[in-house]
Design a protein around this motif. Structure first.
Motif, PDB file in Angstrom:
ATOM      1  N   ILE A   1     -24.283  21.430 -15.434  1.00  0.00           N
ATOM      2  CA  ILE A   1     -24.248  22.345 -14.396  1.00  0.00           C
ATOM      3  C   ILE A   1     -23.728  21.569 -12.949  1.00  0.00           C
ATOM      4  O   ILE A   1     -23.884  20.446 -13.014  1.00  0.00           O
ATOM      5  CB  ILE A   1     -25.834  22.866 -14.214  1.00  0.00           C
ATOM      6  CG1 ILE A   1     -25.742  24.192 -13.146  1.00  0.00           C
ATOM      7  CG2 ILE A   1     -26.565  21.839 -13.663  1.00  0.00           C
ATOM      8  CD1 ILE A   1     -26.976  25.025 -13.266  1.00  0.00           C
TER       9      ILE A   1
ATOM     10  N   GLU B   1     -28.648  28.372 -12.206  1.00  0.00           N
ATOM     11  CA  GLU B   1     -28.886  28.249 -13.668  1.00  0.00           C
ATOM     12  C   GLU B   1     -27.474  28.409 -14.514  1.00  0.00           C
ATOM     13  O   GLU B   1     -26.589  29.008 -14.144  1.00  0.00           O
ATOM     14  CB  GLU B   1     -29.796  29.787 -14.099  1.00  0.00           C
ATOM     15  CG  GLU B   1     -30.230  29.695 -15.179  1.00  0.00           C
ATOM     16  CD  GLU B   1     -31.372  30.667 -15.803  1.00  0.00           C
ATOM     17  OE1 GLU B   1     -32.517  30.807 -15.119  1.00  0.00           O
ATOM     18  OE2 GLU B   1     -30.977  31.794 -16.166  1.00  0.00           O
ATOM     19  N   LYS B   2     -27.741  27.862 -15.789  1.00  0.00           N
ATOM     20  CA  LYS B   2     -26.807  28.025 -16.699  1.00  0.00           C
ATOM     21  C   LYS B   2     -27.052  27.866 -18.034  1.00  0.00           C
ATOM     22  O   LYS B   2     -28.120  27.170 -18.369  1.00  0.00           O
ATOM     23  CB  LYS B   2     -25.686  26.832 -16.444  1.00  0.00           C
ATOM     24  CG  LYS B   2     -24.475  26.881 -17.564  1.00  0.00           C
ATOM     25  CD  LYS B   2     -23.559  25.656 -17.320  1.00  0.00           C
ATOM     26  CE  LYS B   2     -22.075  25.991 -17.999  1.00  0.00           C
ATOM     27  NZ  LYS B   2     -21.307  24.656 -17.820  1.00  0.00           N
TER      28      LYS B   2
ATOM     29  N   GLU C   1     -26.474  28.312 -22.303  1.00  0.00           N
ATOM     30  CA  GLU C   1     -25.567  28.347 -23.426  1.00  0.00           C
ATOM     31  C   GLU C   1     -26.291  28.519 -24.643  1.00  0.00           C
ATOM     32  O   GLU C   1     -27.199  27.449 -24.983  1.00  0.00           O
ATOM     33  CB  GLU C   1     -24.754  26.897 -23.381  1.00  0.00           C
ATOM     34  CG  GLU C   1     -23.805  26.944 -22.261  1.00  0.00           C
ATOM     35  CD  GLU C   1     -22.827  25.706 -22.213  1.00  0.00           C
ATOM     36  OE1 GLU C   1     -21.729  25.528 -21.397  1.00  0.00           O
ATOM     37  OE2 GLU C   1     -22.941  24.846 -23.333  1.00  0.00           O
TER      38      GLU C   1
ATOM     39  N   THR D   1     -30.855  26.193 -21.602  1.00  0.00           N
ATOM     40  CA  THR D   1     -30.664  26.599 -20.519  1.00  0.00           C
ATOM     41  C   THR D   1     -31.015  25.524 -19.206  1.00  0.00           C
ATOM     42  O   THR D   1     -32.077  24.542 -19.308  1.00  0.00           O
ATOM     43  CB  THR D   1     -31.526  27.670 -19.852  1.00  0.00           C
ATOM     44  OG1 THR D   1     -31.269  28.999 -20.708  1.00  0.00           O
ATOM     45  CG2 THR D   1     -31.487  28.240 -18.233  1.00  0.00           C
TER      46      THR D   1
END
Lengths: 114, 112
Positions: free
Chosen positions: B50, B56-57, B59, B63
């Protein structure tokens, strides 16, 4: 896929020996790194190189030197191995301008100095 | 001085549970925060990363939550699976120094 190859998976050396750890990457990466990994200490940077014949000290360079004569190859040298250099050594590479700055690691060399 | 502090050192989670690993950093010049996953006998591999412009990211089941003001970021593994059992390292760095600082690692065990 990018491949970072470390020449030995396991090495056993005697105190005082000169030790060479070799690393080769096949993706034309400009940056190459040497880390050592110890339980409870994580990965600590020994040296890195951003170009042929260029090198920068990391956090723990004492007792080590490096050589980068060709872009694909980065060698770590222990001039006189000591028992406190027993560790897992990891080589990594990346391209400084790639979007995600992802490091590609080799599988590591477990060095034991007796 | 530890540039990146990681906790816990080890974590045991039941299958299907949520695994949470936390990291804190010092240098506000860092602009890239990756998480690496390492299986025994292998080198670390990038899991997710990130940049500080988002909080927030996500996949898949993984997270990253990022709190710039607190200088903290964390990895959440939802629906944890036995195959997630590995050592996880957070890291911080950025283009400025070409150098990455790693946390001390978290050994995750997911019990079936």
């Amino acid at each position: 896929d990018v491949k970072v190859t470390q020449s030995s998976r396991y090495l056993v050396k005697r105190t005082g020996e000169k030790v060479f750890l070799e690393c080769v990457q096949d993706m034309d990466h400009e940056n190459m790194f040497w880390y050592r990994q110890d339980p409870g200490l994580g990965l600590r940077l020994i040296y890195f190189s951003y170009d042929v014949k260029m090198k920068e000290k990391g956090d723990i360079p004492e007792g080590y030197s490096v050589s980068r004569e060709k872009k694909e190859r980065f060698s770590l040298i222990l001039e006189s191995a000591s028992t406190n250099q027993t560790s897992m050594y990891l080589c990594a590479s990346n391209h400084p301008r790639q979007a995600d700055e992802k490091l590609f690691f080799g599988s590591g060399t477990q060095l034991s100095v007796l | 001085q530890q540039q990146v502090k990681q906790s816990p050192q080890s974590l045991i989670v039941q299958k299907g549970g949520i695994s949470i690993i936390n990291c804190a950093y010092e240098n506000t010049a860092f602009d890239y925060f990756p998480w690496y996953q390492q299986f025994p006998g292998k080198g670390p591999a990038l899991l997710i990363a990130i940049r500080p412009d988002v909080s927030e990211k996500k996949e898949g089941r993984f997270t990253i939550s990022f709190n710039k003001s607190a200088k903290q970021f964390s990895l959440h593994i939802m629906d944890s699976q036995p195959g997630d059992s590995a050592t996880y390292f957070c890291a911080a760095g950025g283009r400025a120094g070409n150098q990455f600082y790693f946390g001390t690692g978290t050994s995750l065990t997911v019990i079936p």
